[in-house]
Design a protein around this motif. Sequence first.
Motif, PDB file in Angstrom:
ATOM      1  N   TRP A  39      -7.629 -28.744  21.927  1.00 21.90           N
ATOM      2  CA  TRP A  39      -8.913 -28.765  22.615  1.00 21.90           C
ATOM      3  C   TRP A  39      -9.151 -27.367  23.176  1.00 21.90           C
ATOM      4  O   TRP A  39      -8.263 -26.794  23.837  1.00 21.90           O
ATOM      5  N   PRO A  41     -11.831 -25.652  25.511  1.00 22.39           N
ATOM      6  CA  PRO A  41     -13.036 -25.593  26.355  1.00 22.39           C
ATOM      7  C   PRO A  41     -13.636 -24.188  26.350  1.00 22.39           C
ATOM      8  O   PRO A  41     -12.922 -23.199  26.448  1.00 22.39           O
ATOM      9  N   GLY A  43     -15.408 -20.944  27.682  1.00 23.77           N
ATOM     10  CA  GLY A  43     -15.504 -20.279  28.970  1.00 23.77           C
ATOM     11  C   GLY A  43     -16.940 -19.960  29.337  1.00 23.77           C
ATOM     12  O   GLY A  43     -17.419 -20.292  30.416  1.00 23.77           O
ATOM     13  N   ALA A  56     -15.551 -23.297  34.945  1.00 24.72           N
ATOM     14  CA  ALA A  56     -14.640 -23.406  33.804  1.00 24.72           C
ATOM     15  C   ALA A  56     -13.299 -24.012  34.216  1.00 24.72           C
ATOM     16  O   ALA A  56     -12.708 -24.805  33.469  1.00 24.72           O
ATOM     17  N   ARG A  59     -13.725 -27.758  34.303  1.00 16.26           N
ATOM     18  CA  ARG A  59     -13.851 -28.347  32.966  1.00 16.26           C
ATOM     19  C   ARG A  59     -12.502 -28.351  32.253  1.00 16.26           C
ATOM     20  O   ARG A  59     -12.145 -29.317  31.566  1.00 16.26           O
ATOM     21  N   LEU A  60     -11.744 -27.286  32.420  1.00 16.16           N
ATOM     22  CA  LEU A  60     -10.409 -27.224  31.840  1.00 16.16           C
ATOM     23  C   LEU A  60      -9.505 -28.294  32.440  1.00 16.16           C
ATOM     24  O   LEU A  60      -8.789 -28.999  31.713  1.00 16.16           O
ATOM     25  N   ARG A  64      -7.649 -31.538  30.495  1.00 14.29           N
ATOM     26  CA  ARG A  64      -6.206 -31.801  30.582  1.00 14.29           C
ATOM     27  C   ARG A  64      -5.919 -33.212  31.077  1.00 14.29           C
ATOM     28  O   ARG A  64      -4.992 -33.875  30.592  1.00 14.29           O
ATOM     29  N   VAL A  75      -4.133 -28.540  25.112  1.00 14.54           N
ATOM     30  CA  VAL A  75      -5.338 -27.877  25.603  1.00 14.54           C
ATOM     31  C   VAL A  75      -5.082 -26.379  25.625  1.00 14.54           C
ATOM     32  O   VAL A  75      -4.053 -25.925  26.143  1.00 14.54           O
ATOM     33  N   ASP A  76      -6.009 -25.627  25.052  1.00 13.73           N
ATOM     34  CA  ASP A  76      -5.882 -24.181  24.931  1.00 13.73           C
ATOM     35  C   ASP A  76      -6.989 -23.526  25.762  1.00 13.73           C
ATOM     36  O   ASP A  76      -8.171 -23.779  25.523  1.00 13.73           O
ATOM     37  N   ASP A  77      -6.609 -22.683  26.713  1.00 13.78           N
ATOM     38  CA  ASP A  77      -7.598 -22.043  27.587  1.00 13.78           C
ATOM     39  C   ASP A  77      -8.000 -20.652  27.109  1.00 13.78           C
ATOM     40  O   ASP A  77      -8.515 -19.835  27.877  1.00 13.78           O
ATOM     41  N   ILE A  80     -11.513 -19.484  27.919  1.00 13.71           N
ATOM     42  CA  ILE A  80     -11.729 -19.292  29.352  1.00 13.71           C
ATOM     43  C   ILE A  80     -11.101 -17.980  29.805  1.00 13.71           C
ATOM     44  O   ILE A  80     -11.661 -17.258  30.639  1.00 13.71           O
ATOM     45  N   ARG A  81      -9.966 -17.630  29.232  1.00 15.21           N
ATOM     46  CA  ARG A  81      -9.306 -16.374  29.591  1.00 15.21           C
ATOM     47  C   ARG A  81     -10.003 -15.171  28.977  1.00 15.21           C
ATOM     48  O   ARG A  81      -9.906 -14.063  29.513  1.00 15.21           O
TER      49      ARG A  81
END
Length: 207
Positions: A39, A41, A43, A56, A59-60, A64, A75-77, A80-81
């Motif tokens: 997944w 999300p 950013g 963000a 939502r992250l 999770r 889950v991969d952020d 967002i990063r």
Amino acid sequence: MSKALRLGLLGGTFDPPHLGHLALARAARDQLALDELRWVPAGAPWQKAGRVLAPAADRLAMVRLLVDGEARMRVDDVEIRRAGPSYTVDTVLALRRERPDADLFLVVGQDQYARLHTWHRWRELLEAVTLAVAGRECAPPQAPAELAGVAHRMVAIDLTPVAVSSTAVRDAAARGADLRAHVGAAVAAYIERHHLYRPSTPLPARS
């Protein structure tokens, strides 16, 4: 020779994530025999720049909570990063460099498939992935005219429709309604605890 990793990507704003998203993820994981479904999300979703989103980080956190305990999901952020607009093609190409041996499946619904030609560098994206598309109302996926003449790989996902949308959940949250049937208990509790999607002024009572 070892079998290639089968990796699915499910991106989105997830504002908030709901049980319809989870149903799609499960269907893709199981029907495509994925080794992993990530997944991702967004950013800064550039196509929704005109709407105020939940932060963000929230939502992250909700994604999770939604996928907690689900086999072969993570889950991969990364988006967002990453600074700047969240472009799916950047995420896919970075993953392709990380795992050049993987079979990559981009999981989308028919509505996203229909407007995929509006995505940033969409032709480059199509070259890098196999689209895994869930049709609408149990119908087979239909390629839009803009993609009909463009070579791309597509597999269909059989998905029983789930009558929920992020818009409907936000509206229900604004009214103070019980969200558990739409997002699950953990996400509902998070929305309540952090006062997400609540209007700044009280809504008028409905007759």
